[in-house]
Design a protein around this motif. Structure first.
Motif, mmCIF file in Angstrom:
data_model
loop_
_atom_site.group_PDB
_atom_site.id
_atom_site.type_symbol
_atom_site.label_atom_id
_atom_site.label_comp_id
_atom_site.label_asym_id
_atom_site.label_seq_id
_atom_site.Cartn_x
_atom_site.Cartn_y
_atom_site.Cartn_z
ATOM 1 N N PHE A 382 0.829 -1.202 0.000
ATOM 2 C CA PHE A 382 0.000 0.000 0.000
ATOM 3 C C PHE A 382 0.869 1.259 0.000
ATOM 4 O O PHE A 382 0.636 2.209 -0.755
ATOM 5 C CB PHE A 382 -0.925 -0.020 1.223
ATOM 6 N N MET A 383 1.892 1.260 0.842
ATOM 7 C CA MET A 383 2.741 2.447 0.952
ATOM 8 C C MET A 383 3.616 2.652 -0.276
ATOM 9 O O MET A 383 4.045 3.772 -0.534
ATOM 10 C CB MET A 383 3.612 2.364 2.205
ATOM 11 N N GLN A 384 3.881 1.594 -1.040
ATOM 12 C CA GLN A 384 4.632 1.812 -2.276
ATOM 13 C C GLN A 384 3.862 2.733 -3.210
ATOM 14 O O GLN A 384 4.455 3.499 -3.976
ATOM 15 C CB GLN A 384 4.926 0.487 -2.991
ATOM 16 N N GLN A 385 2.544 2.688 -3.141
ATOM 17 C CA GLN A 385 1.727 3.589 -3.946
ATOM 18 C C GLN A 385 1.498 4.919 -3.235
ATOM 19 O O GLN A 385 1.695 5.988 -3.807
ATOM 20 C CB GLN A 385 0.385 2.919 -4.268
ATOM 21 N N PHE A 386 1.104 4.869 -1.972
ATOM 22 C CA PHE A 386 0.717 6.100 -1.282
ATOM 23 C C PHE A 386 1.901 6.893 -0.735
ATOM 24 O O PHE A 386 1.701 7.918 -0.093
ATOM 25 C CB PHE A 386 -0.315 5.794 -0.203
ATOM 26 N N CYS A 387 3.130 6.426 -0.994
ATOM 27 C CA CYS A 387 4.269 7.313 -0.770
ATOM 28 C C CYS A 387 4.298 8.399 -1.838
ATOM 29 O O CYS A 387 4.978 9.414 -1.682
ATOM 30 C CB CYS A 387 5.574 6.528 -0.761
ATOM 31 N N GLY A 388 3.557 8.185 -2.943
ATOM 32 C CA GLY A 388 3.416 9.205 -3.975
ATOM 33 C C GLY A 388 4.274 9.015 -5.200
ATOM 34 O O GLY A 388 4.244 9.845 -6.115
ATOM 35 N N VAL A 389 5.009 7.913 -5.291
ATOM 36 C CA VAL A 389 5.965 7.775 -6.400
ATOM 37 C C VAL A 389 5.275 7.756 -7.762
ATOM 38 O O VAL A 389 5.778 8.344 -8.728
ATOM 39 C CB VAL A 389 6.827 6.513 -6.210
#
Length: 613
Positions: A382-389
């Motif tokens: 999830f954070m791979q996406q919502f880190c904003g990259v």
């Protein structure tokens, strides 16, 4: 704790003093739930998986090898199988082992001292997997420049429709593509799955290039999602199953590196085709940008059947002679091939024992150890996406246009993000196994959050009077974000998810984790245009910056480390209740403040969570 494990723990951001209590002495209501027969069985089976030959006498081992050779039509390789079985049982004792000559010993020495000295076929397999990753990267980033022009041609002004069109592949991947991985691999093998997914990428690339309406383009992009999920799940597994243990981690990590290379190629073709036009085709440029994504998958489709199938997949189909032949082509000697074919066979026996009579998908959630692995893997995905990259990967051209730059200038600035992403993905092969997964996330999340805040606040610089300063600050924030992301949050999610699950549920675990990342990828793609329209670039970047700080908090309190842990040790780590993990690290905050901020060296030993021998 042995010295190597101590180094691994400290590199992962935890103090040696934290790890003390042996698994039996860790207790909680949840751990007691697992301390019954199911928990004991899991530990025993994990121990077998670490070395399924441990505990067998030489006579028992030789008898089992002879039986194996007769049952699997490998009698012609019996002598090598016997030596290979002895090596598999006690790999560190080859220098004094009876039955090996000096030639055998020299082969085994070179396996450690010249680990990249591999057969030609191993390099061909590496090239194939790199090509598959490049396909993945280009499919993701070519839309970055193309969207500016197909929005104009089809007069798409609704921000939600813009986002839906860009994110359609990831919706399909999350809903369908990821869940086809298991049946595709079962019926067609690793090579077949890679071929099918790359053929879909090839066909949909051409379809997108000739689309005559926005809904036709939408259907093509939705179809592309059928390829995305299966390819991203299968290619790293194929590389891991074919590679020898000494280079397996590095080859698996190359998926991320070559995906970054493919992303860079997507930016390059956007710049290359920007000015291309034809008398009767006003918007030829975006069609060539998307159509060019058909070239890499066509090359992969032509190469895929020149490389052997996964030996492990052959064994699951009881095709042992083919598995042995494949390993002979992937290994420098027949002795190493015989060792590996027998060892994999014994490991598969233990795995089948684990799966027998169990609903493996259901046990992702009903077994506490598996549930914690699932929640941890889903969170890092999830954070791979919502880190904003992927805001940058999909929308950087539009971001620079919003900053006041022309189409051509915006494309060139975007190219910089692709180049930096790839260049700084190269160190990931080193950082992922040196600093640990947890420590990388704890280091990079706050830095990425700061970079996004800087980028968003740069939009406050007046466009009319200070355009160059405004653009320079935005580019600096985005470029520094990519510098931090590529060796940190970039490689961690897929690596972590591949390690966290027990082998008997790993297929379902990886499929679900991959579906999570592509599902939230779709949400990000869908909502970014509307987010910018509603909250301005400043608010939109601040939104994803905030998620990075949330990510740091969750990782610190709830995410276990998995670096360099055996299967038994992973069972121990994920047997700790989430609330106990959070309570422990909450109590460690004053200790870390004194040790790392105040630099005190006179601190007493701290309360310990678990011990890894």
């Amino acid at each position: 704790m042995d010295p190597k494990k101590q180094d691994d723990v400290e590199a992962s951001g935890a103090s040696q003093e934290e790890y003390v209590t042996p698994p039996p002495s860790y207790s909680s209501p949840d751990s007691k739930e697992q301390d019954g027969p199911q928990r004991q069985s899991s530990v025993v089976v994990s121990a077998k998986l670490e070395n399924p030959l441990a505990g067998m006498t030489r006579e028992e081992l030789m008898e089992d090898v002879e039986k194996f050779a007769k049952e699997k039509d490998l009698v012609f390789a019996l002598d090598d199988l016997k030596k290979g079985a002895l090596l598999a049982q006690k790999p560190k004792l080859f220098e004094t082992m009876d039955g090996l000559d000096e030639t055998d010993r020299e082969i085994l020495r070179r396996e450690k001292t010249h680990r990249w000295s591999q057969p030609w076929m191993m390099y061909c397999m590496t090239i194939l997997c790199a090509g598959s990753a490049i396909v993945q990267g280009m499919d993701q980033s070519a839309v970055n420049g193309a969207q500016v022009f197909y929005f104009r041609e089809f007069d798409i002004q609704n921000p939600w429709l813009q986002g839906f069109l860009n994110g359609a592949p990831y919706l399909c991947s999350a809903l369908v593509g990821c869940w086809t991985t298991k049946p595709l691999n079962y019926y067609f093998g690793r090579r077949g799955t890679i071929f099918i997914s790359c053929f879909i990428s090839f066909a949909t690339g051409i379809w997108m290039a000739v689309a005559d309406s926005w809904w036709n383009l939408l259907l093509a992009r939705f179809g592309l999602g059928l390829a995305v999920g299966a390819k991203s799940s299968t290619t790293p597994v194929y590389a891991a199953e074919c590679a020898p243990a000494v280079i397996r981690g590095a080859l698996t990590m190359m998926w991320q590196m070559w995906t970054a290379f493919g992303i860079m190629l997507g930016f390059i073709v956007s710049v290359a085709f920007y000015g291309v036009s034809a008398p009767n085709i006003e918007f030829l440029n975006w069609r060539l940008m998307l159509g060019s994504t058909s070239i890499p998958p066509l090359i992969v489709c032509c190469l895929v059947y020149l490389v052997p199938e996964s030996p492990r997949w052959y064994m699951t189909k009881n095709k042992y002679p083919k598995a042995y032949d494949a390993l002979c082509r992937f290994r420098p000697s027949k002795l190493q091939a015989a060792r590996d074919v027998y060892y994999i066979h014994k490991a598969l026996e233990v795995e089948n024992e684990m799966k027998e009579g169990r609903n493996t998908f259901k046990e992702l959630f009903t077994v506490p150890r598996n549930r914690r692995a699932t929640q941890s893997s889903w969170f890092v995905m999830f954070m791979q996406q919502f880190c904003g990259v992927n805001v940058i990967a999909y929308y950087s051209t539009q971001i620079f246009r919003d900053a006041g730059r022309s189409d051509s200038e915006a494309l060139l600035f975007s190219l910089g993000t692709g180049i930096i992403n790839w260049v700084f993905a190269l160190p990931a092969v080193y950082t992922i196994d040196t600093f640990g997964r947890r420590n990388l996330l704890l280091t990079t999340f706050p830095l990425m959050g700061i970079c996004l805040l800087f980028t968003g606040f740069s939009f406050f610089i007046d466009q009319e009077t200070a355009l160059d300063a405004r653009t320079a600050c935005i580019a600096t924030g985005i470029y520094l974000f990519m510098v931090v992301y590529s060796p940190g949050e970039g490689p961690v999610p897929f690596t972590y998810s591949a390690e966290a699950f027990p082998l008997y549920v790993r297929e379902w675990g990886m499929a679900s984790a991959t579906a999570v990342t592509w599902g939230f990828n779709f949400i990000l793609s869908l909502t970014w245009p509307a987010l910018v329209a509603a909250f301005t670039p400043q608010g939109a970047f601040a939104w994803y910056a905030a998620w990075n700080f949330v990510g740091w908090t969750v990782v610190y309190f709830f995410l276990p480390e998995t670096k360099a842990l055996t299967l038994e040790e992973l069972d121990t780590v994920f047997s700790v209740r989430t609330r106990d993990h959070a309570k422990h690290y909450r109590g460690m905050l004053p200790y870390y403040a004194k040790k790392y901020l105040l630099r005190r060296k006179d601190l007493p030993p701290q309360k310990q969570l678990y011990h890894l021998d």
